[in-house]
Write an enzyme that holds these catalytic residues in place. Structure first.
Site, PDB file in Angstrom:
ATOM      1  N   THR A  36       2.260  -0.428   9.418  1.00 31.36           N
ATOM      2  CA  THR A  36       2.906  -0.713  10.705  1.00 31.36           C
ATOM      3  C   THR A  36       1.882  -0.783  11.832  1.00 31.36           C
ATOM      4  O   THR A  36       1.972  -1.650  12.719  1.00 31.36           O
ATOM      5  CB  THR A  36       3.953   0.365  11.015  1.00 31.36           C
ATOM      6  N   GLY A  42       0.814  -1.210   0.000  1.00 32.08           N
ATOM      7  CA  GLY A  42       0.000   0.000   0.000  1.00 32.08           C
ATOM      8  C   GLY A  42       0.841   1.251   0.000  1.00 32.08           C
ATOM      9  O   GLY A  42       2.042   1.214   0.306  1.00 32.08           O
ATOM     10  N   HIS A  95      -6.615  34.565 -12.865  1.00 30.36           N
ATOM     11  CA  HIS A  95      -6.169  33.187 -13.126  1.00 30.36           C
ATOM     12  C   HIS A  95      -6.998  32.186 -12.314  1.00 30.36           C
ATOM     13  O   HIS A  95      -7.540  31.214 -12.865  1.00 30.36           O
ATOM     14  CB  HIS A  95      -4.679  33.066 -12.765  1.00 30.36           C
ATOM     15  N   GLU A  96      -7.113  32.416 -10.997  1.00 28.30           N
ATOM     16  CA  GLU A  96      -7.841  31.483 -10.136  1.00 28.30           C
ATOM     17  C   GLU A  96      -9.343  31.537 -10.420  1.00 28.30           C
ATOM     18  O   GLU A  96     -10.035  30.512 -10.356  1.00 28.30           O
ATOM     19  CB  GLU A  96      -7.564  31.780  -8.661  1.00 28.30           C
ATOM     20  N   ASP A 133       0.106  24.299 -14.645  1.00 25.62           N
ATOM     21  CA  ASP A 133      -1.168  23.860 -15.234  1.00 25.62           C
ATOM     22  C   ASP A 133      -0.945  23.251 -16.610  1.00 25.62           C
ATOM     23  O   ASP A 133      -1.526  22.214 -16.951  1.00 25.62           O
ATOM     24  CB  ASP A 133      -2.126  25.044 -15.340  1.00 25.62           C
ATOM     25  N   THR A 150      -0.646   4.498   5.044  1.00 25.66           N
ATOM     26  CA  THR A 150      -1.956   3.842   5.083  1.00 25.66           C
ATOM     27  C   THR A 150      -2.127   2.939   6.295  1.00 25.66           C
ATOM     28  O   THR A 150      -3.167   2.304   6.429  1.00 25.66           O
ATOM     29  CB  THR A 150      -2.175   3.033   3.799  1.00 25.66           C
TER      30      THR A 150
END
Length: 629
Positions: free
Chosen positions: A211, A204, A426-427, A502, A208
Site C-alpha cells: 500500500t 508479497g 532446556h534452554e 520443538d 512489506t
C-alpha cells in the site's frame, strides 16, 4: 434521530441548570398585598398613593413608601368612576399618577388567533419532519451503490508519500518508475504506439509495503489516489458491488490521470466456480464488472489500476491475462541493508540514544517485514515512556524485538524452583548445541523469563540473510531443536511437555527434507501434492501420489533424520557437561544471557557461518514462500 434527541436532552439539561442557579442566587421579590377599593380610596384621601397602573381589571398600586399593592376595579366601569362611586376626594385623585396598559392586541392574539393557528402549525411541522426523513432515506438508498473509495488529493502535501519514504524495494521502484513516467508524460509513449498499462499487481507477504509504495507512485506522479479494499465492494444485496465498481471507475476517469488502488483484491478476485455448487453470485458479479471496466479503457484514458494481494495463487486467470494485471511486482521481505534503511526512516521522529547501533538491530531482525520494524520501534518508544526515559536506548530495542516475536514478559508468573531449573537446562541445551555445530544459526540471547506461551526461549539469528538453505543447515537445526529434549533427559532422567513444540517443528522439518526438498536417500523427487480448497474457508488437502510402500519408506527416512539429530545432540551435551552446568548456573542467577557473555562462557570468539556448499543448495519456489523453514 439519536443525535437530535441527544441534543434536545442536552439543551434541556443546560436550561434546568441555569434556571436552578438563577433561582438559587436571585433575591426574593416582596409579594404584593391585595386590598379592596374602599381601602384604596382611604389611602388616596390620605395622600399615601404615588402611582396606579391599570392592567385590564387589575390595579397595580405603588405607595409613596415604596410598598406595592394589588386591587381589582369594577368591571364595565372605568377606574375614575369606580373610585368616585366610593367617594374619593377629586383633588386627592388628581395628585395620583394613573397609567393604563393597552393589551388589546396581545389579548386578541392569545385569545383568538393562537388557539386557531396552533393546530395548523403542529400539523405542518409534523408533515415537514416526515418529508425530510423520507428524503433522507431516498438519498441513502440512491447512494448505496456509490463508490466508497477514499481519495488522496495530490495537492495535500501533508499526506503525500514519495519514493523517498519507501526504504528498500529497489527493483519494485524501478518497475513502478515507468508507471510514473507514463502518468506524467503519456504523449511520448503514445507517439511510439505504446499502450497504456492497464493494471499492476503487487505480490508479497503482509507488511512489506504494498500500500505504501502504491501511494508513493501517486505522490511521484502527482495524481489523485483512489484507495478501496476488495471487501468494500461486496454487500448483502446482489448488484451493489458491480454498481460500486462502475461508480469508482467513473470517478477515476473524471479525475484522470489517476491511480485506483484495490487492496486485498483476492476478496473479490478469487477463482470463479470454486467450491460446491459455484461461487458467491455477488462476488462473481463484482469480479466480472472489474474485468469489463479494466478491459474497456480507452487508449488515451490515463487511469492505472494497482492491486495488492498476498494470495496470487487463488486469483482468477482472467485477472492475470495480458491487458489487465499483466504487470506483476513482487515485494519481498527486506534484507539486512533494507531493514537498516527502514529502521532509519521510522526512527526519524524518535529520540534515539547515541549508543544505539541500528545495524545490530537489523542483524537481529531477520525475517521482519517493514510493518514489523515499525512496530518494533513503536514498542521500544512505549517501553521507554513507561520507564520515564527521555531517549530510546539499546536495551529497549532488544527487549522490543523479543516482545514482537514472543510477546510481553510474564514476570508475575510464579514458577517453581524445580521447574525453573528444568527450563534452564532446556534452554541451555538448545544454546550449547547451536554454538557447537558448524551450520546452525548463532545464539543471540538466552532467557528463562516467561514470554507469551513460552516458559523460556533461545533467540538464534543468522549473521547474514539467506535465500538458500542447505541440507547441512537443516540437519544441524534438527539437533538444535532436539537439544532441549535431550538436555532434560540427560540431566533429570525424564522429559516434560516443554519440548512438545520443538518436537513438532523437528518432525515437520524432517518430513519436508524427505517429501519437498529431495534431501533424503529416496532421491531427488517430491512426494504428495498439496491442494487448497476455497469452499467454506481455507482448507489444505494433501493428495498422495505415492504407494503405501513409499509412505513407509518416507516414515523411515523421517525417523532416521530425527534419530541422527538426537544422537548428535546427546554426544555434544555429554562431552560438554561442565559447560552446560556453567550456562545453567548463570541462567538461574541472572535469568538472561546475552550473546557476548554466552560466547565468552562457551569459549568462542564469534560464531561465523560457513558458505553453503553448492552441491547441497535447495531454493524454495518463489510462489510458495512458506517453504522457507
Amino acid at each position: 434521530m439519536k443525535n437530535l434527541a441527544k441534543n434536545i436532552g442536552l439543551i434541556l439539561l443546560v436550561f434546568l441548570v441555569i434556571s436552578g442557579l438563577f433561582v438559587l442566587y436571585s433575591k426574593p421579590q416582596p409579594k404584593p398585598t391585595n386590598i379592596s377599593l374602599s381601602t384604596l380610596v382611604t389611602q388616596i384621601d390620605n395622600g399615601q398613593v404615588k402611582q396606579i397602573t391599570v392592567d385590564g381589571d387589575n390595579l397595580n398600586i405603588t405607595l409613596n413608601s415604596g410598598a406595592v399593592e394589588n386591587s381589582t376595579k369594577e368591571k364595565e366601569a372605568g377606574l375614575t368612576d369606580s373610585l368616585k362611586n366610593y367617594g374619593v376626594d377629586p383633588s386627592k385623585l388628581d395628585a395620583v399618577n394613573i397609567n393604563i396598559k393597552d393589551n388589546s392586541s396581545s389579548s386578541l392574539w392569545l385569545n383568538t388567533i393562537l388557539p386557531f393557528l396552533l393546530p395548523f402549525v403542529l400539523i405542518g411541522g409534523f408533515i415537514w419532519f416526515m418529508l425530510r426523513q423520507a428524503q433522507k432515506g431516498n438519498s441513502q438508498a440512491l447512494s448505496f451503490g456509490s463508490s466508497r473509495a477514499r481519495v488522496i488529493d495530490p495537492k495535500d502535501k501533508r499526506h503525500r508519500v514519495t519514493f523517498k519514504d519507501v526504504a528498500g524495494a529497489k527493483e519494485a521502484k524501478e518497475e513502478l518508475v515507468e508507471i510514473v513516467e507514463f502518468l506524467k508524460h503519456p504523449g511520448k509513449f503514445l507517439k511510439l504506439g505504446a499502450k497504456i498499462p492497464k493494471g499492476v499487481l503487487l505480490l508479497g507477504p503482509p507488511g512489506t509495503g504494498k500500500t505504501l509504495i502504491s501511494k508513493a507512485v501517486a505522490g511521484e506522479a502527482n495524481v489523485p489516489f483512489f484507495n478501496i479494499s476488495g471487501s468494500e465492494f461486496v454487500e448483502m444485496f446482489v448488484g451493489v458491488g458491480a454498481s460500486r465498481v462502475r461508480d469508482l471507475f467513473k470517478q477515476a476517469k473524471k479525475s484522470a490521470p489517476a491511480i485506483v488502488f484495490i487492496d486485498e483484491i483476492d476478496a473479490v478476485g478469487r477463482h470463479r466456480g470454486a467450491g460446491l455448487g459455484g461461487g458467491h453470485d455477488e462476488r462473481e458479479q463484482t469480479l466480472n464488472q472489474i474485468l469489463v471496466e479494466m478491459d474497456g479503457f480507452d487508449t488515451n484514458t490515463n487511469v492505472i489500476v494497482i492491486a495488492a494481494t498476498n494470495r496470487p495463487d487463488v486469483l482468477d486467470p482472467a485477472l492475470l491475462r495480458p491487458g489487465r494485471f499483466d504487470r506483476r511486482v513482487t515485494m519481498d521481505l527486506p534484507d539486512i541493508e533494507e531493514r537498516l534503511a527502514i529502521l532509519k526512516i521510522h526512527a526519524k521522529n524518535k529520540p534515539l540514544s547515541n549508543k544505539i547501533d541500528l545495524r545490530v538491530i537489523a542483524e537481529r531482525t531477520s525475517g521482519f517485514s517493514g510493518a514489523d520494524l515499525s512496530n518494533l520501534l513503536n514498542e521500544a518508544a512505549i517501553l521507554s515512556a513507561r520507564r520515564e526515559k527521555k531517549e530510546i536506548e539499546m536495551f529497549e530495542l532488544t527487549e522490543a524485538i523479543e516482545k514482537v516475536i514472543l510477546g510481553p514478559e510474564r514476570r508475575s508468573r510464579i514458577i517453581d524452583k524445580e521447574e525453573k531449573k528444568i527450563i534452564a537446562y532446556h534452554e541451555a541445551g538448545h544454546a550449547l548445541i547451536g554454538a557447537s555445530l558448524k551450520y546452525a544459526d548463532p545464539v543471540q540471547k538466552i532467557s528463562i523469563i516467561s514470554r507469551g506461551h513460552a516458559g523460556g526461549y533461545t533467540l538464534s539469528a543468522p549473521t547474514k540473510d539467506k535465500r538458500l538453505l542447505s541440507k547441512n543447515y537443516f540437519i544441524d537445526e534438527l539437533s538444535v531443536l532436539l537439544g532441549g529434549y535431550v538436555s532434560e533427559k540427560l540431566s533429570f532422567g525424564d522429559v516434560t511437555t516443554g519440548a512438545s513444540n520443538d518436537l513438532e517443528r523437528a518432525t515437520s522439518m524432517a518430513r519436508n527434507l524427505v517429501t519437498r526438498f529431495g534431501m533424503s536417500e529416496l532421491g531427488p523427487r517430491t512426494f504428495g501434492h498439496k491442494e487448497e480448497l476455497v469452499f467454506l474457508g481455507k482448507e489444505i488437502q494433501e493428495e498422495k501420489n505415492y504407494s503405501e510402500k513409499t509412505a513407509e519408506d518416507i516414515d523411515k527416512q523421517v525417523t532416521k533424520f530425527i534419530t541422527s539429530a538426537y544422537s548428535v545432540a546427546e554426544t555434544i551435551l555429554t562431552e560438554k557437561k561442565e559447560t552446560l552446568e556453567k550456562i545453567v548456573n548463570v541462567l538461574l542467577e541472572k535469568e538472561t544471557m546475552e550473546q557476548d557473555e554466552f560466547n565468552a562462557l562457551v569459549g568462542i570468539k564469534k560464531k561465523v557461518q560457513e558458505p553453503i556448499p553448492s552441491e547441497n543448495i535447495e531454493e524454495p519456489a518463489a510462489s510458495e514462500p512458506e517453504q522457507n523453514i
